[in-house]
Design an enzyme around this catalytic site. Sequence first.
Site, PDB file in Angstrom:
ATOM      1  CE  LYS A 114      -4.752  -1.478   1.523  1.00 28.22           C
ATOM      2  NZ  LYS A 114      -5.504  -1.118   2.666  1.00 28.22           N
ATOM      3  CE  LYS A 198      -6.231  -7.191  -1.863  1.00 27.83           C
ATOM      4  NZ  LYS A 198      -5.950  -6.495  -0.436  1.00 27.83           N
ATOM      5  CE  LYS A 201     -12.839  -2.240   0.105  1.00 31.68           C
ATOM      6  NZ  LYS A 201     -12.660  -1.611   1.837  1.00 31.68           N
TER       7      LYS A 201
END
Length: 333
Positions: A114, A198, A201
């Site tokens: 992230k 993956k 969002k």
Amino acid sequence: MGKKIFSGVQPTGNLHLGNYLGAIKNFVKLNNDTANECIFCVVDLHAITVKQDPKELKKNIRETVATFIASGIDPKKSIIFNQSGVAAHSEGAWILSCVARMGWLNRMTQFKEKAGKDKEKASIGLYSYPILMAADILLYDATHVPVGDDQKQHLELCRDIAQKFNNDFGVVDFLKVPEPLIQKEFSRIMSLKDGSKKMSKSELSDLSRINLTDDKDQIINKIKKAKTDPLSMPKSINELEGRPEAQNLLGIFANLSNLTLETSIERFASNNFSDFKKELSALLVNKIVPISEEIKKLLKDQSYLDSTLLEGVEKADKIASKKIKNIKEIVGF
Ligand code: TYM
């Protein structure tokens, strides 16, 4: 004996099929077993580890509650609440951050993913986020935590923190060491555009995921455009080797229809991809559109959603404030 269940979902918009198949579908099953005590948390404190527009955040908190209810979680049976409503989460996270070690956090792969290349610019919250997650779970003496595969490492950290706290303060079994509940198969749903990533969002392309608010035409269109490979449909699991997109789409089919991967492969072995995709979109429309319509209906009744959260906060606060009081006494405050 029933289980004490705790799990959380971030209200960051675009809840998708990965959240549903990896987590929320399981929440519903656990909610339906009357022996279990379940707590499902909208983790708004986790959401602000990356910048959020305050108006959007409020909207997304309501949308997450609506998604829980529309998917089949009954707020009369399970506690649904938002994390920021219960002060013990922030207090607990601080105390546990004095127990957790830098070395443990430095191993967290999700932070590395992230934060990306520019780690210096990531918020401190993004780095320490798994400690807040540990506080969430440990405040409620949860025995089992249903999550997708990407949260496995955070749960291991939570177990380590609980054990270290109990050892450091000589309180055997005070913080309960929770078990992860991760499905063996299909616990990681991949992007429709790239089977090695993956479903997420935050992926820019909306075509990479099925959102739980998508309508029939959007679902059909996304499955039509989903990436496949030039080979024909596999005839066995071995033939899925090195074919992540085919594996993902067949996995989604198997999960949604509660079949094994083998049975799903057999069923489409003599079809071509476009026939399979037609059946897959029909199945998705059948399962997801009723949820999507219910979400939209619930979102029109904001006062119902807000009062559901308020009731949940009250119930959660009763449990968590008792635990944090004991934690503070143990620490010496
Ligand atoms: P979050 O909000 O990223 O995701 C919510 C749940 O959805 C699962 N998930 C997936 N499962 C399968 N395939 C995917 N592509 C996929 N994407 C997401 C996640 O594994 C998760 O179960 N840190 C957590 C929230 C949290 C929490 C907790 C969970 C905060 N406190 C305490 C359990 C217990 C998170 O960011 O999930």
